[in-house]
Design an enzyme around this catalytic site. Structure first.
Site, PDB file in Angstrom:
ATOM      1  N   GLY A   1       1.028  -1.026   0.024  1.00  0.00           N
ATOM      2  CA  GLY A   1      -0.121   0.444   0.293  1.00  0.00           C
ATOM      3  C   GLY A   1       0.718   1.512  -0.231  1.00  0.00           C
TER       4      GLY A   1
ATOM      5  CD  GLN B   1       3.577   5.751   2.958  1.00  0.00           C
ATOM      6  OE1 GLN B   1       2.552   5.422   1.825  1.00  0.00           O
ATOM      7  NE2 GLN B   1       4.950   5.200   3.141  1.00  0.00           N
TER       8      GLN B   1
ATOM      9  CB  CYS C   1       6.425   1.703   6.914  1.00  0.00           C
ATOM     10  SG  CYS C   1       5.514   3.264   6.113  1.00  0.00           S
ATOM     11  CG  LEU C   2       6.840   1.452   1.013  1.00  0.00           C
ATOM     12  CD1 LEU C   2       5.794   1.565  -0.404  1.00  0.00           C
ATOM     13  CD2 LEU C   2       8.192   0.344   0.514  1.00  0.00           C
TER      14      LEU C   2
ATOM     15  CG  HIS D   1       0.074   1.033   7.569  1.00  0.00           C
ATOM     16  ND1 HIS D   1       1.509   0.671   8.431  1.00  0.00           N
ATOM     17  CD2 HIS D   1       0.468   1.572   6.787  1.00  0.00           C
ATOM     18  CE1 HIS D   1       2.617   1.132   7.583  1.00  0.00           C
ATOM     19  NE2 HIS D   1       2.403   2.037   7.183  1.00  0.00           N
ATOM     20  CD  GLU D   2      -1.086   2.580   3.696  1.00  0.00           C
ATOM     21  OE1 GLU D   2      -0.903   3.433   3.015  1.00  0.00           O
ATOM     22  OE2 GLU D   2       0.256   1.340   3.168  1.00  0.00           O
TER      23      GLU D   2
ATOM     24  CG  HIS E   1       0.600   6.356   6.355  1.00  0.00           C
ATOM     25  ND1 HIS E   1       2.084   7.082   6.263  1.00  0.00           N
ATOM     26  CD2 HIS E   1       0.781   5.449   5.647  1.00  0.00           C
ATOM     27  CE1 HIS E   1       2.620   5.890   6.556  1.00  0.00           C
ATOM     28  NE2 HIS E   1       1.956   5.050   6.014  1.00  0.00           N
TER      29      HIS E   1
HETATM   30 CO    CO Z   1       3.265   3.393   5.706  1.00  0.00          CO
END
Ligand code: CO
Length: 164
Positions: free
Chosen positions: A49, A54, A93-94, A135-136, A139
């Site tokens: 995702g 991000q 997480c990226l 999670h998203e 963000h």
């Molecule tokens: Co993340």
């Protein structure tokens, strides 16, 4: 299409800002952003995702890989139902590539969102998809998984970090 740079860091200002609702989904700039996010996520080996902050845009948009969700673009998501039943599972997480952590999340979620064409839809997510959606959406509110993780691990040597 462009592969976008991933914002990183636990104190990154963009990642820590609450994102704004998208007013006009059909705006060419919004459409391009979504296409570039899709291209960016596709280009990455890890990550299922990706949220707009991000890639440097504080807009309420996130995307998911087709392998984990029947819907892949989520704009202005709204939580309709969140199960009381939780499950703890490893998360990464990226934007924080060097850490992993155990995070407790609801095992089921129902949300309402808009797709790329501006049409409203509802989706129910369980287990991995429920976790991804939570999670998203975090963000979009400037929250990172490390804020919720009870324990964190350094990816390189698996050493544990106390999270307080
Ligand atoms: Co993340």
């Amino acid at each position: 299409m462009t592969i976008l740079k991933i914002e990183q860091g636990i104190n990154n200002k963009i990642l820590r800002t609450t994102s704004k609702k998208v007013d006009n989904i059909l705006d060419p700039e919004v459409q391009t952003l979504i296409s570039n996010m899709e291209e960016t996520l596709k280009s990455l080996e890890i990550g299922i995702g990706l949220a707009a902050p991000q890639v440097g845009k504080n807009l309420r948009i996130f995307i998911a890989k087709k392998s984990v969700s029947s819907k892949t673009v989520f704009i202005n998501p709204k939580i309709i139902f969140l199960s009381k039943k939780n499950q703890e599972f490893e998360e990464g997480c990226l934007s924080i590539p060097d850490l992993k952590g155990m995070v407790k999340r609801s095992i089921k979620i129902k949300i309402e969102a808009f797709n790329k064409q501006g049409r409203k839809f509802r989706i129910t997510g369980e287990n991995l998809l429920a976790r991804l959606i939570q999670h998203e959406i975090d963000h979009l509110d400037g929250i990172l998984f490390i804020d919720k993780a009870e324990t964190l691990y350094k990816l390189e040597d698996k050493s544990e970090i106390k999270n307080s």
